[in-house]
Design a protein around this motif. Structure first.
Motif: not given
Length: 822
Positions: A64-90
């Motif tokens: 549920g971190e992104n709906s199918p109506e809003s597909p992910a695009y390249p970049g950290l902002d489209h990885m969800g709140d949790r995965a994106g938070a750790y990869l932003r620190q990376a």
């Protein structure tokens, strides 16, 4: 554990299973066994970078971190709140955009709700989302590995995303996994239980690891060994997804599951794990930020072990304390180490009256089990506390020395003569099986009178030996090399369990009228022993030669595909190897055992393959039923299904299960025997104990009273003899159908321990929920434990209601272990 607490934990587990849809993918032993849903037109290809970069990091969102109506695009902002938070620190730690492309996997990441769970057969939207994500991720990795051979690939997933990453890794080839620089799994539904080399566990409030996870809701599963060193699995204790059994409540478990972007205690795991991910992707390997190993944590103590073996013994002992395992008089003295039903202690009949109905340990059985788990084999065998005090030791301590020289893992003894043993923990504490009507416990060393001394075992468990054997005789020397003239390393004062790594021909030794030139190397003791003092054949079965040769008596050819090699000459064991095509094999010896039918042929002969340390039915070996030129294994022609040991001297066997029947063989001393079945017959009394159970010994075509066999009165895992055996304990139930299998655990994916040819009457100890089974148009998830067979059967094959009347629920248990009863 109280019934209310157990029911609460079961409710949380069931709810967590519903949350993540425990379907065939979760139950399968490996992701390769799954049939995935088709993938639509490679939507992942649209977002791949046009040019190759140093690093390519794939982030996989949670449910549920992104709906199918809003597909992910390249970049950290489209990885969800949790995965994106750790990869932003990376990214902050060095994976900047000049060197790294961040790619969110554009799968649906369907949110879980009951509308998404339309059935339990794989048709739910959540399951389709997960399975499609796995295929997409495999395709992305394969595409990038082909397109950019010098690019290092990183994988990061949270919750459903971690499930996708884990299953995709299982589907990649070793060469494809070699392209992966780092894997970070957050709240993986397949999170492994306990502590592994790549797990990080933490408390939600404290940030410390005061306990460990019992594994993810879809079943604990390790990553492939070749990727584990570049991986981290992060689970907050009590998370409803990666540790549902540790959750105090459904509400708290769900709260924990959504807290990863800001947890835990004073530790910012986003920074520490994100930094680790960045270093690993840059080729800077290093240990994960895992907590220090504390083998005493289940005992509520900090224990600093002197070596790994001692630490593992303490850890296994303390695990039993945390499970509230019972003391039971005579418990733990079965054919193999582990909890068993006890007996009534005639010196304390009131306190021990329930011991025959409780699985547990007495003091020496408890120490035997802990050290067997520590070193990987039955180090102590069937010994009393007094006999355990005479085990090979690197050091012995007198009572006058007190606790000052003791270290965790040392065995401590009391009584004159010795009558009690415990394991020392440090700081004046011991862990022990104390007395009837109590649980295993942590106690004060000073709580016992008449301290007799202690031993520090010589066995370190680091030898990697291939077999467990027993010596016979007193004052047997272990030497620095395979010669009677070489220095003595240690002396075995009496019969001892030993770990044999390999054997070779050397100096001939003569004893008791026998001569033998074979010697065995004992890695735990760092020396050699003549095989003449080791129970078994002159050249030990299943032990390789020290020069690397197989020791086999000849080479033969198998036929057919999918041929299983078993640990015992029976189809009931879990295969140790499977031949996908015809193989040339070395055969050491052969014996008559379980009958097998294939391609219209029937044969009861089995061949021992020393290179695989297992058995194959001769029906799959080219040649006659009994292979020419291959000796019998110790002349043993039995068809029994289990190995046990007798005790005492001058033990009689009989031609019928009665002491008035003609004699069979007489065992001069303790002897290993094969047992095919058991039944109730004439009552026998010996050493103050009475028993009416008798076992049939097919190798000797004779009967022996169970009173002379080490183990409980009714032997674990041995079936009744035909229809003559009578039920004991809970009332019998009738099993219907043919070819019905008794399983090692409540799942059809575990090994079969017995197969019923037709309807039978069985004894049921307790029942539990397990894998759903469908037969004759009926589905049922209830399973019953059959103590006489040491395994589980689906209630669908037992006559009666789905949940059997008047049968208690099973309490805490581990896969493959017999359960306790609520």
């Amino acid at each position: 554990m109280s019934v209310s607490r157990l029911l609460g934990r079961l409710a949380r587990l069931c709810a967590a299973v519903v949350v993540l849809a425990l379907l065939p993918l979760g139950a399968a032993p490996a992701a390769h066994a799954v049939d995935f849903y088709p993938v639509d037109a490679q939507p992942w290809a649209k977002g791949l970078p046009l040019f190759c970069n140093t690093n390519f990091v794939i982030g996989v969102r949670g449910s549920g971190e992104n709906s199918p109506e809003s597909p992910a695009y390249p970049g950290l902002d489209h990885m969800g709140d949790r995965a994106g938070a750790y990869l932003r620190q990376a990214q902050i730690a060095g994976l900047d955009t000049s060197s790294t492309d961040f790619y969110p996997l554009p799968y649906e990441a369907a949110a879980f709700n009951f509308d998404n769970l339309t059935s339990w057969t794989g048709d739910s939207r959540w399951v389709k989302s997960r399975n499609t994500g796995v295929i997409q991720l495999v395709q992305v990795v394969q595409e990038m590995a082909s397109r950019c051979p010098d690019t290092r690939i990183g994988l990061m997933g949270y919750s459903q995303g971690a499930n996708v990453v884990h299953n995709a890794i299982d589907l990649l080839t070793p060469a494809e996994r070699a392209r992966i620089g780092a894997v970070l799994l957050i709240a993986d539904p397949h999170s492994p239980a306990g502590t592994t080399s790549y797990t990080v566990r933490t408390g939600y409030r404290t940030g410390t690891t005061d306990k460990e996870s019992q594994g993810g809701v879809l079943g604990p599963r390790l990553l492939p060994a070749d990727i584990a060193g570049r991986s981290l699995d992060f689970c907050i204790i009590g998370d409803l997804t990666c540790d549902p059994m540790g959750s105090a409540s459904l509400e708290l478990g769900a709260e924990i599951h959504t807290s990863y972007q800001a947890c835990c205690g004073q530790t910012d795991y986003r920074v520490s794990l994100g930094s680790w991910f960045a270093r690993q992707m840059r080729g800077i390997s290093g240990p994960p930020p895992a907590p220090t190993w504390n083998p005493g944590r289940h005992c509520g103590l900090t224990v600093v072990p002197p070596n790994d073996a001692a630490g593992r013994a303490v850890e296994w002992a303390c695990r039993e304390v945390s499970l509230n395992t019972w003391y039971t008089w005579g418990g733990g003295h079965g054919p193999t180490p582990g909890p068993t039903y006890g007996f009534v202690d005639t010196s304390d009949p009131e306190r021990s009256k329930n011991d025959p109905y409780r699985r547990g340990f007495d003091c020496s059985g408890f120490v035997r089990y802990a050290w067997a788990k520590a070193v990987g084999y039955d180090l102590m065998g069937q010994r009393t506390a007094a006999q355990e005090s005479q085990l090979p030791a690197t050091q012995r301590f007198t009572a006058a020395q007190g606790t000052a020289p003791l270290l965790p893992g040392d065995l401590v003894f009391w009584g004159s003569p010795i009558s009690h043993v415990a394991i020392y923990l440090g700081d004046g504490k011991i862990v022990e099986a104390r007395e009837s009507d109590t649980h295993l416990m942590v106690s004060q060393f000073a709580g016992h009178d008449n301290y007799a001394g202690a031993v520090r075992l010589a066995h370190s468990g680091t030898g990697g030996g291939s077999a467990t054997h027993s010596t016979w005789g007193d004052s047997v020397n272990v030497r620095a090399s395979a010669s009677l003239t070489d220095p003595v390393v240690t002396t075995l004062s009496g019969p001892s369990a030993i770990n044999v790594q390999c054997q070779k021909h050397a100096e001939t030794v003569t004893a008791e009228g026998y001569s033998n030139d074979a010697w065995a190397y004992l890695p735990d003791l760092g020396g050699w022993i003549s095989n003449i003092y080791v129970q078994g054949a002159a050249w030990l079965d299943g032990v390789p030669a020290c020069d690397g040769s197989s020791g086999g008596s000849g080479r033969f050819q198998t036929w057919a595909t999918g041929v299983n090699v078993r640990p015992l000459p029976s189809r009931a064991g879990t295969p140790v190897a499977t031949f996908s095509a015809p193989m040339s094999v070395a055969v050491q010896c052969q014996k008559h055992a379980e009958t097998v039918s294939a391609e219209g042929y029937t044969n009861d002969a089995w061949a021992y393959l020393p290179d695989y340390r297992g058995w194959v039915s001769n029906i799959y070996v080219q040649g006659p039923d009994w292979l020419p030129g291959v000796p019998a294994c110790d002349g043993n022609t039995g068809s029994g299904n289990g190995r046990f040991s007798t005790w005492g001297s001058g033990v009689n066997t009989r031609q019928r299960p009665t002491v008035s029947a003609p004699l069979g063989p007489v065992f001069a001393g303790p002897t290993q025997v094969t047992i095919s079945c058991q039944q109730h017959a004439e009552t026998v009394t010996a050493e103050g104990v009475t028993n009416d159970a008798w076992s049939y010994l097919p190798d000797h075509q004779a009967w022996i009273s169970n009173i002379f066999l080490q183990g409980p009165a009714w032997l674990d895992g041995v079936p009744p003899c035909g229809g003559n055996g009578t039920s004991t304990g809970n009332s019998g139930f009738t099993m219907w159908g043919s070819g019905v299998q008794v399983r090692q655990d409540a799942s059809t994916s575990t090994a079969a321990v017995h197969t019923f040819a037709g309807p039978a009457t069985v004894r049921v100890l307790c029942q539990d929920r397990g894998q759903s089974v469908t037969a004759e148009g009926v589905t049922n998830s209830a399973w019953s434990y059959l103590p006489d067979y040491g395994g589980w059967i689906s209630n669908i094959f037992l006559q009666g209601p789905a949940w059997l009347d008047n049968v208690p629920a099973c309490a805490s248990r581990r896969p493959g272990d017999p359960p306790n009863v609520v």
